[in-house]
Design an enzyme around this catalytic site. Structure first.
Site, PDB file in Angstrom:
ATOM      1  N   CYS A  93       0.846  -1.205   0.000  1.00  0.00           N
ATOM      2  CA  CYS A  93       0.000   0.000   0.000  1.00  0.00           C
ATOM      3  C   CYS A  93       0.881   1.256   0.000  1.00  0.00           C
ATOM      4  CB  CYS A  93      -0.912  -0.032   1.226  1.00  0.00           C
ATOM      5  SG  CYS A  93      -2.130   1.295   1.256  1.00  0.00           S
ATOM      6  N   CYS A  94       1.858   1.312   0.926  1.00  0.00           N
ATOM      7  CA  CYS A  94       2.779   2.460   0.958  1.00  0.00           C
ATOM      8  C   CYS A  94       3.542   2.578  -0.360  1.00  0.00           C
ATOM      9  CB  CYS A  94       3.783   2.313   2.097  1.00  0.00           C
ATOM     10  SG  CYS A  94       3.165   2.815   3.704  1.00  0.00           S
TER      11      CYS A  94
ATOM     12  N   CYS B 139      -1.293   8.589   7.145  1.00  0.00           N
ATOM     13  CA  CYS B 139      -2.662   8.235   6.768  1.00  0.00           C
ATOM     14  C   CYS B 139      -3.460   7.822   8.008  1.00  0.00           C
ATOM     15  CB  CYS B 139      -2.636   7.062   5.795  1.00  0.00           C
ATOM     16  SG  CYS B 139      -1.679   7.392   4.308  1.00  0.00           S
TER      17      CYS B 139
ATOM     18  N   CYS C 278      -3.308   4.296   9.683  1.00  0.00           N
ATOM     19  CA  CYS C 278      -2.011   3.846  10.204  1.00  0.00           C
ATOM     20  C   CYS C 278      -1.391   4.838  11.180  1.00  0.00           C
ATOM     21  CB  CYS C 278      -1.051   3.618   9.033  1.00  0.00           C
ATOM     22  SG  CYS C 278      -1.712   2.522   7.774  1.00  0.00           S
TER      23      CYS C 278
ATOM     24  N   CYS D 212       7.516   4.286   5.581  1.00  0.00           N
ATOM     25  CA  CYS D 212       6.700   3.993   4.410  1.00  0.00           C
ATOM     26  C   CYS D 212       7.554   3.708   3.179  1.00  0.00           C
ATOM     27  CB  CYS D 212       5.754   5.153   4.121  1.00  0.00           C
ATOM     28  SG  CYS D 212       6.620   6.707   3.860  1.00  0.00           S
TER      29      CYS D 212
HETATM   30  S1  SF4 Z   1       0.428   4.748   5.611  1.00  0.00           S
HETATM   31 FE1  SF4 Z   1      -1.129   3.114   5.618  1.00  0.00          FE
HETATM   32  S2  SF4 Z   1      -2.844   3.845   4.303  1.00  0.00           S
HETATM   33 FE2  SF4 Z   1      -1.031   5.172   3.959  1.00  0.00          FE
HETATM   34  S3  SF4 Z   1      -0.064   4.356   2.137  1.00  0.00           S
HETATM   35 FE3  SF4 Z   1       0.958   3.391   3.927  1.00  0.00          FE
HETATM   36  S4  SF4 Z   1      -0.190   1.484   4.420  1.00  0.00           S
HETATM   37 FE4  SF4 Z   1      -1.422   2.734   2.958  1.00  0.00          FE
END
Ligand code: SF4
Length: 233
Positions: free
Chosen positions: A121-122, A203, A206, A229
Site C-alpha cells: 500500500c505504501c 494516513c 495507520c 513507508c
Molecule cells: S500509511 Fe497506511 S494507508 Fe497510507 S499508504 Fe501506507 S499502508 Fe497505505
C-alpha cells in the site's frame, strides 16, 4: 537550529552532478550549518530541478524554502487516506504562502489495501507517487528529523537516494523545541492534529496519537514492526 542564512555557492561545485565523496563532505559540513544555509545551497545548486516533499504536519521547511525561493516546487503526496485536518492544512499552507502545491494522486488501488498489505500500500500510494513527482528533478528536500524516532537518529543532512538524486534533510538536527520555537517566531501553519497528540501524521488508518514519553513516530503503524513507508529509504 535556525541561524543566519548564508550562501555557500562560492565554495561548492557548480556542477549539479556531485560525487558520493563530495556529498559526504557536504554532509559533514552541513551538520554544523543552520537549516537556512542548507536550503539556500540546495536552491542555488538545483532550482528549478529541486522539490520539497511536504507532509503537512507543519510548514517549517516550506517556510524556510519559500524565503529562499518563492517559486520552490512543493509536492504533497495524496494517498486518499489523509485526515481531513491534513487536507485543511494543505489549503492553509497554500493560502499562507501563495503557493500552488503540486498534489500527486491519489491513485486507484484496491479498497482498504492497507489492511491487506501495508508495505504494498505504501509502495503504491506513496513511493510510486513520489517517484513520479521527482522524475525530472536532481534533488529533493524533506522535513525528516533525527529526534522523531530512534530509527531516524542517524539520518544525514545530505545523501544520495535510491534514485540517484541528492536528498536533503535540512532539519535533521532539529529538536522538538527547535521546531516549536521556529513555529512561534515565524507564525508557521501547523496541522491541528499536532495539538491532539499526533506528533507524526500519516494516513488515518495507520496513525494514532502518541502518549507521554513516546517518540513522535511511535504512533505510526503502531502494533506492527513497520516503521517507515519507504519515502526516505
Ligand atoms: S500509511 Fe497506511 S494507508 Fe497510507 S499508504 Fe501506507 S499502508 Fe497505505
Amino acid at each position: 537550529m535556525a541561524g543566519t542564512a548564508r550562501s555557500l555557492s562560492d565554495a561548492q561545485p557548480s556542477d549539479a552532478q556531485l560525487s558520493d565523496v563530495e556529498l559526504e563532505e557536504l554532509d559533514g559540513r552541513f551538520e554544523h550549518e543552520p537549516a537556512e544555509a542548507v536550503v539556500a545551497w540546495a536552491v542555488e545548486q538545483f532550482h528549478p530541478r529541486l522539490s520539497l516533499a511536504a507532509s503537512m504536519s507543519d510548514a517549517v521547511l516550506v517556510d524556510l524554502a519559500v524565503r529562499a525561493e518563492p517559486s520552490i516546487d512543493v509536492v504533497f503526496i495524496d494517498t486518499g487516506y489523509h485526515f481531513p485536518e491534513t487536507m485543511q492544512t494543505l489549503e492553509t499552507v497554500e493560502r499562507h504562502y501563495g503557493l500552488n502545491v503540486r498534489v500527486m494522486g491519489p491513485p486507484s488501488e484496491p479498497a482498504e489495501f492497507w489492511k491487506k498489505d501495508p508495505t504494498a500500500c505504501c509502495s503504491a500510494y506513496k513511493v510510486a507517487q513520489l517517484d513520479a513527482a521527482l522524475e525530472s528533478k536532481l534533488a529533493w528536500m524533506s522535513g525528516l528529523r533525527r529526534a522523531e524516532s530512534p530509527t531516524r537518529s542517524h539520518a544525514r543532512v545530505v545523501s544520495r537516494d535510491r534514485r540517484g538524486l541528492v536528498k536533503l534533510n535540512p532539519l535533521a538536527t532539529w529538536s522538538d523545541d527547535d521546531v516549536a520555537r521556529y513555529v512561534a517566531h515565524h507564525d508557521v501553519p501547523v496541522n491541528p492534529l499536532v495539538a491532539k497528540g499526533y506528533l507524526s501524521i500519516g494516513c488515518w488508518p495507520c496513525t494514532r496519537p502518541v502518549e507521554e514519553g513516546e517518540h513522535a513516530r511511535d504512533g505510526r503503524w503502531a502494533g506492527s514492526s513497520k516503521t517507515e513507508c519507504g519515502l526516505h529509504v
